[in-house]
Design a protein around this motif. Structure first.
Motif, PDB file in Angstrom:
ATOM      1  N   GLN A 217       1.544   3.056  -4.145  1.00  0.00           N
ATOM      2  CA  GLN A 217       1.938   2.533  -2.832  1.00  0.00           C
ATOM      3  C   GLN A 217       2.226   1.033  -2.915  1.00  0.00           C
ATOM      4  O   GLN A 217       3.225   0.538  -2.351  1.00  0.00           O
ATOM      5  CB  GLN A 217       0.810   2.807  -1.834  1.00  0.00           C
ATOM      6  CG  GLN A 217       1.199   2.545  -0.385  1.00  0.00           C
ATOM      7  CD  GLN A 217       0.081   2.934   0.568  1.00  0.00           C
ATOM      8  OE1 GLN A 217      -1.065   2.532   0.354  1.00  0.00           O
ATOM      9  NE2 GLN A 217       0.404   3.688   1.593  1.00  0.00           N
ATOM     10  N   ALA A 218       1.349   0.314  -3.625  1.00  0.00           N
ATOM     11  CA  ALA A 218       1.582  -1.127  -3.791  1.00  0.00           C
ATOM     12  C   ALA A 218       2.834  -1.383  -4.615  1.00  0.00           C
ATOM     13  O   ALA A 218       3.620  -2.313  -4.326  1.00  0.00           O
ATOM     14  CB  ALA A 218       0.363  -1.768  -4.457  1.00  0.00           C
ATOM     15  N   ALA A 219       3.076  -0.573  -5.650  1.00  0.00           N
ATOM     16  CA  ALA A 219       4.273  -0.744  -6.473  1.00  0.00           C
ATOM     17  C   ALA A 219       5.537  -0.501  -5.660  1.00  0.00           C
ATOM     18  O   ALA A 219       6.551  -1.194  -5.820  1.00  0.00           O
ATOM     19  CB  ALA A 219       4.217   0.205  -7.673  1.00  0.00           C
ATOM     20  N   GLY A 220       5.491   0.491  -4.784  1.00  0.00           N
ATOM     21  CA  GLY A 220       6.666   0.760  -3.951  1.00  0.00           C
ATOM     22  C   GLY A 220       6.991  -0.399  -3.022  1.00  0.00           C
ATOM     23  O   GLY A 220       8.163  -0.672  -2.748  1.00  0.00           O
ATOM     24  N   GLN A 221       5.965  -1.078  -2.528  1.00  0.00           N
ATOM     25  CA  GLN A 221       6.195  -2.202  -1.631  1.00  0.00           C
ATOM     26  C   GLN A 221       6.741  -3.427  -2.372  1.00  0.00           C
ATOM     27  O   GLN A 221       7.432  -4.254  -1.778  1.00  0.00           O
ATOM     28  CB  GLN A 221       4.883  -2.564  -0.922  1.00  0.00           C
ATOM     29  CG  GLN A 221       4.372  -1.471   0.016  1.00  0.00           C
ATOM     30  CD  GLN A 221       2.994  -1.788   0.572  1.00  0.00           C
ATOM     31  OE1 GLN A 221       2.369  -2.775   0.163  1.00  0.00           O
ATOM     32  NE2 GLN A 221       2.520  -0.959   1.501  1.00  0.00           N
ATOM     33  N   GLN A 222       6.440  -3.550  -3.662  1.00  0.00           N
ATOM     34  CA  GLN A 222       6.862  -4.738  -4.414  1.00  0.00           C
ATOM     35  C   GLN A 222       8.008  -4.464  -5.381  1.00  0.00           C
ATOM     36  O   GLN A 222       8.370  -5.342  -6.160  1.00  0.00           O
ATOM     37  CB  GLN A 222       5.653  -5.291  -5.203  1.00  0.00           C
ATOM     38  CG  GLN A 222       4.465  -5.660  -4.348  1.00  0.00           C
ATOM     39  CD  GLN A 222       3.358  -6.299  -5.151  1.00  0.00           C
ATOM     40  OE1 GLN A 222       3.539  -7.402  -5.683  1.00  0.00           O
ATOM     41  NE2 GLN A 222       2.225  -5.610  -5.242  1.00  0.00           N
ATOM     42  N   TRP A 223       8.540  -3.268  -5.368  1.00  0.00           N
ATOM     43  CA  TRP A 223       9.522  -2.896  -6.386  1.00  0.00           C
ATOM     44  C   TRP A 223      10.744  -3.812  -6.371  1.00  0.00           C
ATOM     45  O   TRP A 223      11.274  -4.197  -7.421  1.00  0.00           O
ATOM     46  CB  TRP A 223       9.934  -1.448  -6.189  1.00  0.00           C
ATOM     47  CG  TRP A 223      10.657  -0.903  -7.386  1.00  0.00           C
ATOM     48  CD1 TRP A 223      11.997  -0.820  -7.582  1.00  0.00           C
ATOM     49  CD2 TRP A 223      10.055  -0.400  -8.583  1.00  0.00           C
ATOM     50  NE1 TRP A 223      12.278  -0.291  -8.793  1.00  0.00           N
ATOM     51  CE2 TRP A 223      11.097  -0.020  -9.443  1.00  0.00           C
ATOM     52  CE3 TRP A 223       8.744  -0.241  -9.004  1.00  0.00           C
ATOM     53  CZ2 TRP A 223      10.868   0.523 -10.708  1.00  0.00           C
ATOM     54  CZ3 TRP A 223       8.509   0.303 -10.238  1.00  0.00           C
ATOM     55  CH2 TRP A 223       9.552   0.672 -11.085  1.00  0.00           C
ATOM     56  N   ASP A 224      11.213  -4.132  -5.172  1.00  0.00           N
ATOM     57  CA  ASP A 224      12.422  -4.967  -5.080  1.00  0.00           C
ATOM     58  C   ASP A 224      12.087  -6.446  -5.237  1.00  0.00           C
ATOM     59  O   ASP A 224      12.847  -7.191  -5.902  1.00  0.00           O
ATOM     60  CB  ASP A 224      13.096  -4.735  -3.718  1.00  0.00           C
ATOM     61  CG  ASP A 224      13.632  -3.307  -3.624  1.00  0.00           C
ATOM     62  OD1 ASP A 224      14.000  -2.727  -4.671  1.00  0.00           O
ATOM     63  OD2 ASP A 224      13.669  -2.766  -2.496  1.00  0.00           O
ATOM     64  N   ARG A 225      10.994  -6.894  -4.652  1.00  0.00           N
ATOM     65  CA  ARG A 225      10.676  -8.320  -4.667  1.00  0.00           C
ATOM     66  C   ARG A 225      10.022  -8.754  -5.960  1.00  0.00           C
ATOM     67  O   ARG A 225      10.318  -9.828  -6.482  1.00  0.00           O
ATOM     68  CB  ARG A 225       9.756  -8.663  -3.480  1.00  0.00           C
ATOM     69  CG  ARG A 225      10.434  -8.486  -2.114  1.00  0.00           C
ATOM     70  CD  ARG A 225       9.514  -8.874  -0.949  1.00  0.00           C
ATOM     71  NE  ARG A 225       8.399  -7.953  -0.808  1.00  0.00           N
ATOM     72  CZ  ARG A 225       7.160  -8.207  -1.201  1.00  0.00           C
ATOM     73  NH1 ARG A 225       6.881  -9.364  -1.771  1.00  0.00           N
ATOM     74  NH2 ARG A 225       6.199  -7.326  -1.038  1.00  0.00           N
ATOM     75  N   ASP A 228       8.378  -6.827 -11.887  1.00  0.00           N
ATOM     76  CA  ASP A 228       7.442  -6.845 -13.017  1.00  0.00           C
ATOM     77  C   ASP A 228       6.038  -6.415 -12.579  1.00  0.00           C
ATOM     78  O   ASP A 228       5.360  -5.630 -13.271  1.00  0.00           O
ATOM     79  CB  ASP A 228       7.384  -8.241 -13.627  1.00  0.00           C
ATOM     80  CG  ASP A 228       8.707  -8.629 -14.310  1.00  0.00           C
ATOM     81  OD1 ASP A 228       9.462  -7.680 -14.648  1.00  0.00           O
ATOM     82  OD2 ASP A 228       8.955  -9.828 -14.489  1.00  0.00           O
ATOM     83  N   ALA A 229       5.598  -6.951 -11.430  1.00  0.00           N
ATOM     84  CA  ALA A 229       4.280  -6.566 -10.921  1.00  0.00           C
ATOM     85  C   ALA A 229       4.242  -5.088 -10.564  1.00  0.00           C
ATOM     86  O   ALA A 229       3.237  -4.389 -10.795  1.00  0.00           O
ATOM     87  CB  ALA A 229       3.910  -7.412  -9.701  1.00  0.00           C
ATOM     88  N   ALA A 230       5.354  -4.581 -10.012  1.00  0.00           N
ATOM     89  CA  ALA A 230       5.425  -3.168  -9.649  1.00  0.00           C
ATOM     90  C   ALA A 230       5.337  -2.292 -10.893  1.00  0.00           C
ATOM     91  O   ALA A 230       4.650  -1.264 -10.911  1.00  0.00           O
ATOM     92  CB  ALA A 230       6.707  -2.883  -8.878  1.00  0.00           C
ATOM     93  N   ARG A 231       6.051  -2.676 -11.955  1.00  0.00           N
ATOM     94  CA  ARG A 231       5.985  -1.888 -13.201  1.00  0.00           C
ATOM     95  C   ARG A 231       4.566  -1.913 -13.786  1.00  0.00           C
ATOM     96  O   ARG A 231       4.088  -0.903 -14.317  1.00  0.00           O
ATOM     97  CB  ARG A 231       6.974  -2.458 -14.211  1.00  0.00           C
ATOM     98  CG  ARG A 231       8.434  -2.238 -13.851  1.00  0.00           C
ATOM     99  CD  ARG A 231       9.348  -2.607 -15.007  1.00  0.00           C
ATOM    100  NE  ARG A 231      10.745  -2.498 -14.645  1.00  0.00           N
ATOM    101  CZ  ARG A 231      11.485  -3.500 -14.175  1.00  0.00           C
ATOM    102  NH1 ARG A 231      10.922  -4.715 -14.007  1.00  0.00           N
ATOM    103  NH2 ARG A 231      12.750  -3.305 -13.857  1.00  0.00           N
TER     104      ARG A 231
END
Length: 417
Positions: A217-225, A228-231
Motif C-alpha cells: 500500500q505504501a509502495a503504491g502511494q509512492q510509486w510515481d513520486r 526507488d523507495a517504492a521498489r
C-alpha cells in the motif's frame, strides 16, 4: 437368565472356572473305581459284560472331551451324551451313582443355568433311585440327602454367578467410562490443537500478510513520486512473503519461529530481529538483565507475542513509536510492548465485546489469541491502556516455567543494554 457364552462354547455359571481337566481325571477315576466295585460284588451277574462295556464307553466319551469342538452346540451335545450314558449305567448298576459329582460340575460349567438345573434334578432323581435299590428298607435320608446337596450346590453357584455378573457389569461400565473419557480427552486435545494452530497462523502468516499489505500500500502511494523507495518497499514485501512461506512450513512441522534459528537460542537476538523487521511502525528494542537459556516453548511464545503485538500496533494503534523491552529478574522474565498510539478501553468487559466483534467479522483472534498462547506455557498477560494514552502489553513468565532442565538459574541480573 442365561449365562453369556464363553470363547470355548461353555455357557454355564461355572464357565469362567477352568477345571475341565481336573473334572475329567476325577470322572475317569470314579468310573474305574465304580467298575471295580461292581465287579467285586457281582462276580456272577449276567449283566457284568454289559455294565463293563457301558463303563468303558462312558470312559471313552469322557476322554473325548478335549477333542470336542469348543464352539456352537458341541459342548452341550457332549454333556447330554455323557449324562445319558451315566443314567443308563447307574440305573443298571447303582455303584456308578458316585460319578454324578464330577458330571454335575460339568453340567453346571457347560449348560445354561435353567437347562443345567433341570439336568441336575434328573441326575439327583437317578441317584435317589439307585440308592433306594441298594437299601434293604426305605430310608428318608437317601431321598433328602441328595436333594439337599444338589439344591445347596446349585443355589451356591447361582449366587456366585450373580456376583460374577455384577463384577463384570462394573468392569464393563468402567471400560465404557474410560472409553468416553479417552474420547473426551481426544476431542479436547483436538480443540486445543485447533486453537494453537489458529494462534500460530494468525501470528505468523497473518502478520506477514498484514506487513505485505502495508508495504505494498505504501509502495503504491509512492510509486510515481519516489520510485526507488517504492521498489525497496516491494522488495521488502517480497522478503516478507518468502518469510511467510517459510513460517507456514515451520508451523506445519511444529517448529519454533524462524527468528530463533541461527542465534544459538538467544532470545534477545531473536526479538531484535522481529523488531527490525516490523513494518508500519518505528520500533526499538531494549534488553535488561542477562538472559540465559529459555525453554523453546516459552521463547516461541515470546517471539510470536512480540510479532503479533507490533502488527496490531501498526494496524490499529496509529502510533509513531513502539518500544519492546525484555527484562530478566530473579523471580520472572518480563516482555513489555509499549506504544504511543490512540489506546483503547482495556477493561475486561470491553475486551470481551471487542473479541466477540472480531469473531463475528471473521477477523483474527488478536489479544485473546496472544493471552491464550502465553497462558499455554505458564505465563500471564497484563494490559494497560486508555483512550489517547497508548498501550502497554506485558507478558510475564515466572521462574517456575523457565527452568530449562538444570539447577542453575535461567536468568540473572545484569547491566541494561
Amino acid at each position: 437368565m442365561t449365562s453369556p457364552e464363553q470363547p470355548d462354547g461353555a455357557r454355564g455359571i461355572l464357565a469362567p472356572v477352568r477345571f475341565g481337566r481336573a473334572l475329567q481325571v476325577v470322572l475317569l477315576a470314579l468310573i474305574v473305581v465304580c467298575a471295580v466295585r461292581y465287579a467285586l460284588r457281582h462276580e456272577d451277574a449276567e449283566a457284568m459284560p454289559l455294565v463293563l462295556a457301558g463303563a468303558t464307553l462312558l470312559a471313552i466319551v469322557a476322554l473325548l472331551r478335549p477333542l470336542v469342538p469348543r464352539r456352537g452346540v458341541w459342548p452341550s451335545a457332549w454333556t447330554l451324551v455323557v449324562v445319558a450314558l451315566w443314567v443308563v449305567l447307574t440305573l443298571t448298576a447303582p455303584s456308578f451313582a458316585w460319578c454324578a459329582v464330577p458330571l454335575a460340575f460339568a453340567v453346571l460349567q457347560i449348560l445354561p443355568f435353567w437347562p443345567a438345573s433341570a439336568v441336575v434334578a434328573v441326575m439327583t432323581a437317578v441317584v435317589i433311585a439307585a440308592e433306594l435299590r441298594l437299601a434293604d428298607e426305605p430310608d428318608p435320608t437317601m431321598i433328602a440327602g441328595p436333594i439337599g446337596i444338589a439344591f445347596a450346590t446349585v443355589v451356591a453357584y447361582r449366587a456366585l454367578d450373580r456376583e460374577a455378573r455384577a463384577r463384570q457389569q462394573l468392569v464393563d461400565e468402567l471400560t465404557a467410562t474410560q472409553s468416553d473419557l479417552a474420547a473426551a480427552e481426544h476431542r479436547a486435545g483436538a480443540l486445543a490443537e485447533r486453537a494453537r494452530l489458529s494462534r500460530e497462523i494468525h501470528d505468523s502468516v497473518g502478520q506477514d500478510l498484514s506487513s505485505i499489505h502495508l508495504l505494498l500500500q505504501a509502495a503504491g502511494q509512492q510509486w510515481d513520486r519516489r520510485p526507488d523507495a517504492a521498489r525497496a518497499q516491494v522488495s521488502t514485501a517480497a522478503d516478507a512473503a518468502r518469510d511467510g512461506l517459510d513460517e507456514v512450513r515451520r508451523v506445519v512441522r511444529d517448529l519454533a519461529p524462524a527468528e530463533l534459528d541461527g542465534v544459538a537460542g538467544s532470545l534477545p537476538a531473536a526479538i531484535e530481529r522481529v523488531v527490525a523487521d516490523a513494518a508500519g511502525v518505528a520500533a526499538s528494542f531494549q534488553n535488561h538483565g542477562v538472559i540465559r537459556d529459555v525453554p523453546l516453548p516459552v521463547a516461541a511464545a515470546v517471539i510470536r507475542t512480540v510479532r503479533g503485538a507490533l502488527a496490531n500496533v501498526a494496524e490499529h494503534a496509529h502510533a509513531t513509536r513502539a518500544v519492546v523491552s525484555l527484562t530478566a529478574q530473579p523471580d520472572e522474565l518480563r516482555v513489555d510492548i509499549r506504544d504511543d498510539g490512540v489506546g483503547f478501553d482495556a477493561r475486561p468487559v470491553a475486551r470481551r465485546e471487542r473479541a466477540d466483534q472480531r469473531r463475528s467479522s471473521g477477523r483474527g483472534r488478536g489479544l485473546e489469541g496472544i493471552e491464550e498462547r502465553i497462558a499455554a506455557v505458564g505465563g500471564t498477560l497484563e494490559i494497560e491502556s486508555a483512550a489517547g494514552e497508548g498501550t502497554t502489553l506485558s507478558a510475564v513468565f515466572p521462574a517456575s516455567v523457565l527452568v530449562a532442565g538444570s539447577d542453575s538459574s535461567v536468568f540473572g541480573e545484569g547491566e541494561a543494554r
